[in-house]
Design an enzyme around this catalytic site. Structure first.
Site, PDB file in Angstrom:
ATOM      1  N   CYS A  12      49.147   8.704  -8.182  1.00  0.00           N
ATOM      2  CA  CYS A  12      48.385   9.940  -8.057  1.00  0.00           C
ATOM      3  C   CYS A  12      48.054  10.398  -9.476  1.00  0.00           C
ATOM      4  CB  CYS A  12      49.118  10.990  -7.240  1.00  0.00           C
ATOM      5  SG  CYS A  12      50.654  11.581  -7.939  1.00  0.00           S
ATOM      6  N   CYS A  69      46.386  10.605  -3.656  1.00  0.00           N
ATOM      7  CA  CYS A  69      45.596  11.744  -4.116  1.00  0.00           C
ATOM      8  C   CYS A  69      44.896  12.411  -2.939  1.00  0.00           C
ATOM      9  CB  CYS A  69      44.529  11.291  -5.115  1.00  0.00           C
ATOM     10  SG  CYS A  69      45.197  10.412  -6.529  1.00  0.00           S
ATOM     11  N   CYS A 115      41.663   9.848  -9.022  1.00  0.00           N
ATOM     12  CA  CYS A 115      42.863   9.095  -8.684  1.00  0.00           C
ATOM     13  C   CYS A 115      42.822   7.737  -9.373  1.00  0.00           C
ATOM     14  CB  CYS A 115      42.950   8.917  -7.169  1.00  0.00           C
ATOM     15  SG  CYS A 115      44.617   8.577  -6.614  1.00  0.00           S
TER      16      CYS A 115
END
Length: 144
Positions: free
Chosen positions: A12, A86, A94
């Site tokens: 992430c 994400c 991301c």
């Protein structure tokens, strides 16, 4: 002969919340069938509400480090599965990871973007935590 665990990378933006929770759940609930790590595009510091929410389920992630996806790439690491966690809104930011591994995207809300009182943000963090745990349980069933 024992089967090699499936190497999974959760990524992430900050590696401070969602990817940390996913890594923790998969390593625990996967019972050695998976080896999970996590990383971010811009590693930050662990989100204290995430640390608290995970502790409520008996997981102490307070000592976890945040890792850079770039460091893993420079080390030449490879993964069987790379999962971006994400949110839909942050999908363009991301990180991606090179290699031939299967790529998945599981959009979860970002606990660091929550607003409201601390109790309201903690309640939403618990919801995100529980959603991630449910997805991990489904993932383990699918890949077992």
């Amino acid at each position: 002969m024992d089967k090699k665990p499936v190497d999974v990378l959760f990524i992430c933006v900050h590696n401070s919340a969602r990817s940390q929770m996913a890594e923790t759940f998969l390593n625990d609930l996967g019972k050695g069938r998976f080896k999970a790590v996590s990383a971010g595009l811009e590693p930050g510091t662990l989100n204290p509400l995430v640390v608290k929410a995970m502790a409520e389920l008996g997981y102490d992630i307070s000592g976890n480090s945040t890792n850079s996806v770039f460091d893993y790439a420079k080390e030449g690491r490879s993964f069987d599965i790379v999962v971006a966690v994400c949110s839909k809104e942050a999908q363009e930011r991301c990180p991606i990871f090179p290699g031939k591994g299967t790529r998945l995207h599981w959009p979860f809300d970002d606990p660091s973007s929550l607003s409201g009182s601390e109790e309201e943000r903690l309640a939403e963090t618990r919801r995100i935590r529980d959603d991630i745990k449910t997805k991990i349980i489904e993932f383990i069933a699918e890949y077992s």
